[in-house]
Motif scaffolding. Structure first.
Motif, short mmCIF file in Angstrom:
data_model
loop_
_atom_site.label_atom_id
_atom_site.label_comp_id
_atom_site.label_asym_id
_atom_site.label_seq_id
_atom_site.Cartn_x
_atom_site.Cartn_y
_atom_site.Cartn_z
N LEU A 41 -2.30 63.93 36.63
CA LEU A 41 -1.47 63.27 35.13
C LEU A 41 -3.12 63.12 34.58
O LEU A 41 -3.08 63.86 33.30
CB LEU A 41 -0.99 62.15 34.82
CG LEU A 41 0.29 62.25 35.62
CD1 LEU A 41 2.07 61.22 35.44
CD2 LEU A 41 1.06 63.27 35.05
N PHE A 42 -4.09 62.16 35.04
CA PHE A 42 -5.79 62.01 34.85
C PHE A 42 -6.01 63.60 34.99
O PHE A 42 -7.08 63.34 33.38
CB PHE A 42 -6.39 61.19 35.06
CG PHE A 42 -7.12 60.60 34.54
CD1 PHE A 42 -7.10 59.68 33.62
CD2 PHE A 42 -9.00 61.12 35.14
CE1 PHE A 42 -8.50 59.53 32.29
CE2 PHE A 42 -9.74 61.12 34.46
CZ PHE A 42 -9.46 60.14 33.60
N ILE A 43 -6.37 64.22 35.42
CA ILE A 43 -7.05 65.13 35.54
C ILE A 43 -5.99 66.55 34.35
O ILE A 43 -7.23 66.93 34.00
CB ILE A 43 -6.99 65.67 37.07
CG1 ILE A 43 -7.58 65.41 38.24
CG2 ILE A 43 -8.19 67.25 37.02
CD1 ILE A 43 -7.71 65.21 39.31
N LEU A 62 -1.86 63.79 21.17
CA LEU A 62 -0.61 63.47 22.05
C LEU A 62 -1.39 63.49 23.39
O LEU A 62 -1.01 62.26 24.00
CB LEU A 62 -0.38 64.83 22.22
CG LEU A 62 0.75 64.90 21.11
CD1 LEU A 62 1.64 66.16 20.78
CD2 LEU A 62 2.25 63.73 21.42
N VAL A 63 -2.40 64.43 23.88
CA VAL A 63 -3.47 63.64 25.22
C VAL A 63 -4.29 62.33 24.94
O VAL A 63 -3.83 62.40 25.95
CB VAL A 63 -4.31 64.87 25.08
CG1 VAL A 63 -5.80 64.79 26.23
CG2 VAL A 63 -4.05 66.64 24.88
N ASN A 64 -4.85 62.42 23.89
CA ASN A 64 -5.24 60.77 23.86
C ASN A 64 -4.37 59.36 24.29
O ASN A 64 -4.29 58.59 24.77
CB ASN A 64 -5.61 60.37 22.50
CG ASN A 64 -6.42 61.23 22.45
OD1 ASN A 64 -7.53 61.51 22.69
ND2 ASN A 64 -7.26 61.32 21.28
N VAL A 65 -3.07 59.61 23.66
CA VAL A 65 -1.11 59.01 24.39
C VAL A 65 -1.68 59.07 25.17
O VAL A 65 -1.42 57.75 26.64
CB VAL A 65 -0.72 58.99 23.22
CG1 VAL A 65 0.87 58.32 23.95
CG2 VAL A 65 -1.09 58.89 22.03
N PHE A 66 -1.22 60.27 26.11
CA PHE A 66 -1.00 61.45 27.09
C PHE A 66 -2.48 60.28 28.04
O PHE A 66 -1.91 59.13 29.12
CB PHE A 66 -0.94 62.79 27.91
CG PHE A 66 -0.18 62.50 28.95
CD1 PHE A 66 0.29 61.89 29.31
CD2 PHE A 66 -0.21 64.09 28.88
CE1 PHE A 66 1.47 62.26 30.90
CE2 PHE A 66 0.37 64.11 30.23
CZ PHE A 66 1.19 63.30 31.64
N SER A 67 -3.17 60.11 28.12
CA SER A 67 -4.85 60.31 29.02
C SER A 67 -4.68 58.00 28.94
O SER A 67 -4.29 57.87 30.22
CB SER A 67 -5.61 60.60 28.56
OG SER A 67 -7.69 59.81 28.97
N LEU A 117 -15.49 54.59 28.96
CA LEU A 117 -15.62 55.55 27.65
C LEU A 117 -14.88 56.54 27.61
O LEU A 117 -13.95 56.48 26.76
CB LEU A 117 -16.99 56.28 27.46
CG LEU A 117 -18.34 55.33 27.33
CD1 LEU A 117 -20.00 55.51 28.17
CD2 LEU A 117 -18.08 54.04 26.50
N TYR A 118 -14.57 57.06 28.37
CA TYR A 118 -14.02 58.65 28.05
C TYR A 118 -12.20 58.92 28.80
O TYR A 118 -11.79 59.45 28.02
CB TYR A 118 -14.22 59.55 28.96
CG TYR A 118 -14.32 60.01 30.34
CD1 TYR A 118 -13.03 60.18 30.75
CD2 TYR A 118 -15.18 59.40 31.45
CE1 TYR A 118 -12.79 60.11 32.50
CE2 TYR A 118 -15.26 59.49 32.56
CZ TYR A 118 -14.42 59.54 33.43
OH TYR A 118 -14.10 59.73 35.13
N SER A 119 -11.85 57.45 29.16
CA SER A 119 -10.32 57.31 29.70
C SER A 119 -9.80 55.90 28.71
O SER A 119 -8.31 56.02 28.57
CB SER A 119 -10.19 57.00 30.75
OG SER A 119 -10.72 55.96 31.33
N VAL A 120 -10.54 55.37 28.52
CA VAL A 120 -9.82 53.73 27.01
C VAL A 120 -10.60 54.13 25.97
O VAL A 120 -9.75 54.17 25.09
CB VAL A 120 -10.62 52.42 28.27
CG1 VAL A 120 -9.68 51.84 27.33
CG2 VAL A 120 -9.73 52.72 29.63
#
Length: 354
Positions: A142-144, A107-112, A315-318
């Motif tokens: 939202l990203f933080i 869920l966090v991954n989809v959100f991020s 790397l950590y956002s996409v």
């Protein structure tokens, strides 16, 4: 007569001095009013201005190519994470603490990735790289939130593996339902509070520049545009980085130290492989995510490089939201069996009897 003349001259000088003083006072009042108006305009400039996201490249050809690549990545991330969530929810065999935390991670991954990638795709396709102030603030909030939540989630997933390997008999008690729900709720709340603090401080700043040298709104590049005193923002960012680094990294490293010690005590090679396979997937994800986040936020400012920072942010956002479902599914025997059962692959491959 002479005394009268002197008196009149002194009186005229007093009038002239009084008029000069009045004119000076009026001039000061005008300057003060202008200063107040200017300060008011500067303070409110941040509420009306638009930011410009510089993005990844200015080349039209590269932008078209990157649009195709990131569209594929975004679609893969959404499909992979939703498939992971759906499979875990529909298969009772996977209703365990590890997979419950994995649902939250998906869920966090989809959100991020949904916070940053759609705007990046719009910029690459339409070549319109502007974003409103409140749009930027919303993206930053939202990203933080996602960033902090994922850090703590990965840490508690490491603790879950520690409990499963080092205390297998007490595992169901340690990671009982109430604890899992409390962990999941707590990491989301802590991430939101941390994000709210940074966003609230950001709203108090005024901005003199509008070019964000990044492909999304993040704290470091946005702070560079402010013409206000950012010492409080930087101090709170440092405090948050230290707390998150000590708590999340500390819990993760401690858990894996105990896990490795327990694995090395296993005498059989097969037992060691089986124990290590249960946490190897998580270790890969943690390594990629933690190293990229630490490099982006906790490295010395002297090592700051715009292009490197953009690459690490990818790397950590996409990239990570795409890798997580692939790593946890391809390296997980239970999940692959559940997916095979859910899709009815075994039944479709059977030949009908005549």
């Amino acid at each position: 007569m002479l005394q009268k003349k002197v008196f009149l001259e002194q009186q005229n000088k007093c009038k002239e001095n009084s008029q000069y003083q009045n004119a000076t006072n009026k001039l000061l009042e005008v300057v003060e009013v202008v200063t107040i108006i200017r300060d008011f305009e500067i303070k409110n400039q941040s509420a009306t201005m638009e930011f410009i996201l510089v993005g990844l490249t200015n080349s039209a050809e590269l932008q078209t190519l990157l649009f195709g690549i990131f569209t594929l990545i975004y679609a893969t991330a959404l499909a992979g994470n939703f498939l992971l969530i759906f499979t875990i929810c529909t298969c009772k065999k996977l209703h365990t603490p590890m997979y419950f935390l994995l649902i939250n991670l998906s869920l966090v991954n989809v959100f991020s990735i949904s916070v940053t990638t759609p705007k990046l795709l719009q910029t690459l396709w339409t070549h319109r790289n502007t974003i409103s102030f409140y749009g930027c603030i919303t993206q930053l909030f939202l990203f933080i939130w996602c960033l902090g939540t994922e850090l703590f989630l990965l840490s508690f997933m490491a603790f879950d593996r520690y409990a499963a390997i080092c205390h297998p008999l007490q595992y169901t008690v340690i990671m009982r339902k109430e604890v899992c729900v409390g962990i999941a709720s707590g990491v989301w709340v802590v991430g939101m509070v941390d994000s709210a603090v940074h966003t609230g401080l950001m709203l108090k700043l005024s901005f003199c520049n509008s070019n964000i040298n990044h492909f999304f709104c993040d704290v470091p590049p946005v702070l560079k545009l402010s013409c206000s005193d950012t010492s409080l923002n930087e101090m709170m960012a440092f405090v948050a980085d230290v707390i998150f680094a000590i708590c999340s990294c500390g819990l993760t490293l401690t858990s894996y130290c105990f896990i490795l010690r327990a694995i090395f005590r296993i005498r059989s090679t097969e037992g060691k492989k089986k124990a290590f396979s249960t946490c190897s997937s998580h270790l890969i994800v943690v390594s990629i995510y933690f190293f990229s986040v630490i490099y982006a936020y906790i490295r010395p400012s002297s090592d700051y490089s715009v292009e490197k920072d953009k690459f690490v942010s990818l790397l950590y956002s996409v990239v990570t939201p795409v890798l997580n479902p692939l790593i946890y599914s391809l390296r997980n025997k239970d999940f692959k069996e559940a997916l095979k059962t859910m899709t009815g692959r075994g039944r479709l491959l059977r030949r009908p009897q005549v």
